[in-house]
Design a protein around this motif. Sequence first.
Motif, PDB file in Angstrom:
ATOM      1  N   HIS A  37      37.487  46.568  36.062  1.00 13.02           N
ATOM      2  CA  HIS A  37      37.328  45.637  34.932  1.00 13.02           C
ATOM      3  C   HIS A  37      37.211  44.193  35.395  1.00 13.02           C
ATOM      4  CE1 HIS A  37      38.369  43.214  31.389  1.00 13.02           C
ATOM      5  NE2 HIS A  37      38.005  44.256  30.656  1.00 13.02           N
ATOM      6  N   CYS A  38      38.149  43.736  36.243  1.00 12.27           N
ATOM      7  CA  CYS A  38      38.102  42.407  36.893  1.00 12.27           C
ATOM      8  C   CYS A  38      38.463  41.229  35.981  1.00 12.27           C
ATOM      9  CB  CYS A  38      36.732  42.147  37.523  1.00 12.27           C
ATOM     10  SG  CYS A  38      36.281  43.338  38.798  1.00 12.27           S
ATOM     11  N   ASP A  39      38.833  41.469  34.734  1.00 13.03           N
ATOM     12  CA  ASP A  39      39.184  40.332  33.868  1.00 13.03           C
ATOM     13  C   ASP A  39      40.210  40.764  32.810  1.00 13.03           C
ATOM     14  OD1 ASP A  39      39.091  37.691  33.022  1.00 13.03           O
ATOM     15  OD2 ASP A  39      37.419  38.022  31.650  1.00 13.03           O
ATOM     16  N   SER A  61      29.955  37.226  39.104  1.00 11.82           N
ATOM     17  CA  SER A  61      31.191  36.609  39.541  1.00 11.82           C
ATOM     18  C   SER A  61      31.804  35.767  38.439  1.00 11.82           C
ATOM     19  CB  SER A  61      30.964  35.765  40.792  1.00 11.82           C
ATOM     20  OG  SER A  61      29.840  34.963  40.662  1.00 11.82           O
ATOM     21  N   GLY A  62      33.123  35.548  38.562  1.00 10.49           N
ATOM     22  CA  GLY A  62      33.871  34.775  37.590  1.00 10.49           C
ATOM     23  C   GLY A  62      35.254  35.377  37.436  1.00 10.49           C
ATOM     24  N   PHE A  63      36.190  34.598  36.890  1.00  8.94           N
ATOM     25  CA  PHE A  63      37.540  35.113  36.669  1.00  8.94           C
ATOM     26  C   PHE A  63      38.294  34.153  35.760  1.00  8.94           C
ATOM     27  CE2 PHE A  63      37.525  32.648  40.614  1.00  8.94           C
ATOM     28  CZ  PHE A  63      38.559  31.744  40.401  1.00  8.94           C
ATOM     29  N   SER A  64      39.442  34.633  35.265  1.00 10.14           N
ATOM     30  CA  SER A  64      40.341  33.808  34.457  1.00 10.14           C
ATOM     31  C   SER A  64      41.477  33.356  35.367  1.00 10.14           C
ATOM     32  CB  SER A  64      40.874  34.611  33.275  1.00 10.14           C
ATOM     33  OG  SER A  64      39.814  35.068  32.466  1.00 10.14           O
ATOM     34  N   PRO A  65      41.528  32.079  35.744  1.00  9.70           N
ATOM     35  CA  PRO A  65      42.437  31.609  36.796  1.00  9.70           C
ATOM     36  C   PRO A  65      43.895  32.017  36.614  1.00  9.70           C
ATOM     37  CG  PRO A  65      40.921  29.874  36.158  1.00  9.70           C
ATOM     38  CD  PRO A  65      40.696  31.000  35.191  1.00  9.70           C
ATOM     39  N   ARG A  66      44.375  32.016  35.384  1.00  9.14           N
ATOM     40  CA  ARG A  66      45.795  32.286  35.141  1.00  9.14           C
ATOM     41  C   ARG A  66      46.181  33.713  35.536  1.00  9.14           C
ATOM     42  NH1 ARG A  66      48.648  31.417  29.250  1.00  9.14           N
ATOM     43  NH2 ARG A  66      50.834  31.652  29.883  1.00  9.14           N
ATOM     44  N   TYR A  67      45.257  34.641  35.419  1.00 12.24           N
ATOM     45  CA  TYR A  67      45.549  36.053  35.666  1.00 12.24           C
ATOM     46  C   TYR A  67      44.849  36.589  36.915  1.00 12.24           C
ATOM     47  CZ  TYR A  67      47.280  35.653  30.925  1.00 12.24           C
ATOM     48  OH  TYR A  67      47.962  35.246  29.804  1.00 12.24           O
ATOM     49  N   ALA A 106      43.632  37.544  40.636  1.00 14.31           N
ATOM     50  CA  ALA A 106      44.288  37.926  41.886  1.00 14.31           C
ATOM     51  C   ALA A 106      43.903  36.948  43.001  1.00 14.31           C
ATOM     52  CB  ALA A 106      43.865  39.349  42.261  1.00 14.31           C
ATOM     53  N   PRO A 107      44.680  36.885  44.082  1.00 11.64           N
ATOM     54  CA  PRO A 107      44.368  35.954  45.182  1.00 11.64           C
ATOM     55  C   PRO A 107      42.952  36.101  45.719  1.00 11.64           C
ATOM     56  CG  PRO A 107      46.560  36.871  45.472  1.00 11.64           C
ATOM     57  CD  PRO A 107      45.959  37.591  44.316  1.00 11.64           C
ATOM     58  N   GLY A 130      42.052  47.112  43.286  1.00 10.98           N
ATOM     59  CA  GLY A 130      43.313  46.420  43.514  1.00 10.98           C
ATOM     60  C   GLY A 130      43.450  45.170  42.671  1.00 10.98           C
ATOM     61  N   THR A 131      42.331  44.549  42.333  1.00  9.74           N
ATOM     62  CA  THR A 131      42.351  43.357  41.477  1.00  9.74           C
ATOM     63  C   THR A 131      42.855  43.714  40.080  1.00  9.74           C
ATOM     64  OG1 THR A 131      40.431  42.559  42.699  1.00  9.74           O
ATOM     65  CG2 THR A 131      40.968  41.423  40.649  1.00  9.74           C
ATOM     66  N   ASP A 132      42.394  44.842  39.551  1.00 13.40           N
ATOM     67  CA  ASP A 132      42.874  45.297  38.243  1.00 13.40           C
ATOM     68  C   ASP A 132      44.375  45.541  38.268  1.00 13.40           C
ATOM     69  OD1 ASP A 132      40.356  45.180  37.149  1.00 13.40           O
ATOM     70  OD2 ASP A 132      39.984  47.339  37.185  1.00 13.40           O
ATOM     71  N   ILE A 133      44.878  46.072  39.389  1.00 13.48           N
ATOM     72  CA  ILE A 133      46.322  46.331  39.505  1.00 13.48           C
ATOM     73  C   ILE A 133      47.096  45.018  39.476  1.00 13.48           C
ATOM     74  CG2 ILE A 133      48.096  47.177  41.096  1.00 13.48           C
ATOM     75  CD1 ILE A 133      46.067  49.387  41.909  1.00 13.48           C
ATOM     76  N   TRP A 134      46.589  43.991  40.185  1.00 10.88           N
ATOM     77  CA  TRP A 134      47.235  42.672  40.136  1.00 10.88           C
ATOM     78  C   TRP A 134      47.255  42.154  38.701  1.00 10.88           C
ATOM     79  CZ3 TRP A 134      49.279  38.698  43.333  1.00 10.88           C
ATOM     80  CH2 TRP A 134      49.382  37.445  42.710  1.00 10.88           C
ATOM     81  N   GLU A 135      46.138  42.197  38.012  1.00  9.47           N
ATOM     82  CA  GLU A 135      46.049  41.631  36.660  1.00  9.47           C
ATOM     83  C   GLU A 135      46.940  42.382  35.675  1.00  9.47           C
ATOM     84  OE1 GLU A 135      41.513  39.813  37.157  1.00  9.47           O
ATOM     85  OE2 GLU A 135      41.816  41.695  36.063  1.00  9.47           O
ATOM     86  N   ILE A 136      47.045  43.705  35.850  1.00  6.99           N
ATOM     87  CA  ILE A 136      47.973  44.483  35.026  1.00  6.99           C
ATOM     88  C   ILE A 136      49.411  44.017  35.273  1.00  6.99           C
ATOM     89  CG2 ILE A 136      49.094  46.753  34.939  1.00  6.99           C
ATOM     90  CD1 ILE A 136      46.804  46.683  33.073  1.00  6.99           C
TER      91      ILE A 136
END
Length: 363
Positions: free
Chosen positions: A240-242, A274-280, A282-283, A295-301
């Motif tokens: 998902h990435c966001d 590309s793009g992301f929501s800075p507050r959520y 991942a590094p 792994g990015t989805d896991i961080w955001e969850i």
Amino acid sequence: MEHGENEGMGNAANLSLPVMYIFFSLLVVLHLVMLYKSYLSWHLIMSVVLGLIISSTLMLSLLFFVRQYANLLQFTYPFPSLVYGSLGLSFVLGMYGVTDLVRKRHQIEGYEKSMTPSSFPLPANRYRNVRILTEGGVGIIWYAERISDNLAVVVKVPRRVDEKTGMSFMQEISVWKDLDHPHIAAVLSANILPVPYIEIEYLPGTLADIEMPVATSRALQIIRSLVSALVYAHERGVAHCDIKPSNILLTSDGYVKLTDWGLARSGSSRWSVSGFSPRYAAPEQHQQASDCGYGTDIWEIGMVFSELLTGNATIPTGSEPVFLQREGAEILPIIQKCLASSPGDRYLSVKALLEDLDMHIRR
């Protein structure tokens, strides 16, 4: 005399052949580039078609008005009419390319001007009671009711039409339309032309609308639902990435559904938007070469989980009140593992995360 003429022709060939080769090679390269125009920006395509016009015009001028070039062509090539025809075709294709680009540019500019809060871009005989729900940097989200069956829906249309936005919408449609899961908002219809849009089921709220923190049991219910949706998506090669509260829809009875797949990554897709929501994010999303994966989805969850329990989208220290209680203390290692800075130190899959959540819920 004949020897002199042949010698003169030889000198002309020595001088003129390199020029002809250069022009013909340039035309071949330009035609090859045009085969990939769907991947090029508007400005680069315009440069290519102008190059076709200029190169073919110069070559035709030399052949028509400079006798040594016409003689050279007849001397070196058995079918000069084919050369004249191919140059003429290059000129026509170039002119058509310019007029087509200008026409499309005017359409895009006209469309962008029409994208105001007071103008719904889709046909009036399809929807009624339309109103804007929210406006983002890329798209405008409308509430509407379908005239055909009175169904309330959400219609997402782009704020502007450019290469990046078009890629984002094509990516989102191609990924989202095939996802069928109880905790993923359903796509009802979608199209790119004449106006790009995505029509999805209407849900009255988002997770961003609720007051946080919430009870531990409620947070577990929400996160488990989202993780089950991600297990389904990841098994189909989609990240998902966001993931953030505003992209988690709520039904009137609190049922959650994941929406907005515009930044999703799919192994079957030709694009990576590309793009992301800075507050959520991942590094790895904050790096100069921004990256996103499972792994990015896991961080955001993990970040959403932390916010549900503490009221703040931050990495928990463990000193927050909820984690000083028994159940919170048992959940804390799960969140901390989701929020490991290196993707390799997080859960290796959302299925493993789901197993830990289920193990905790069964206790």
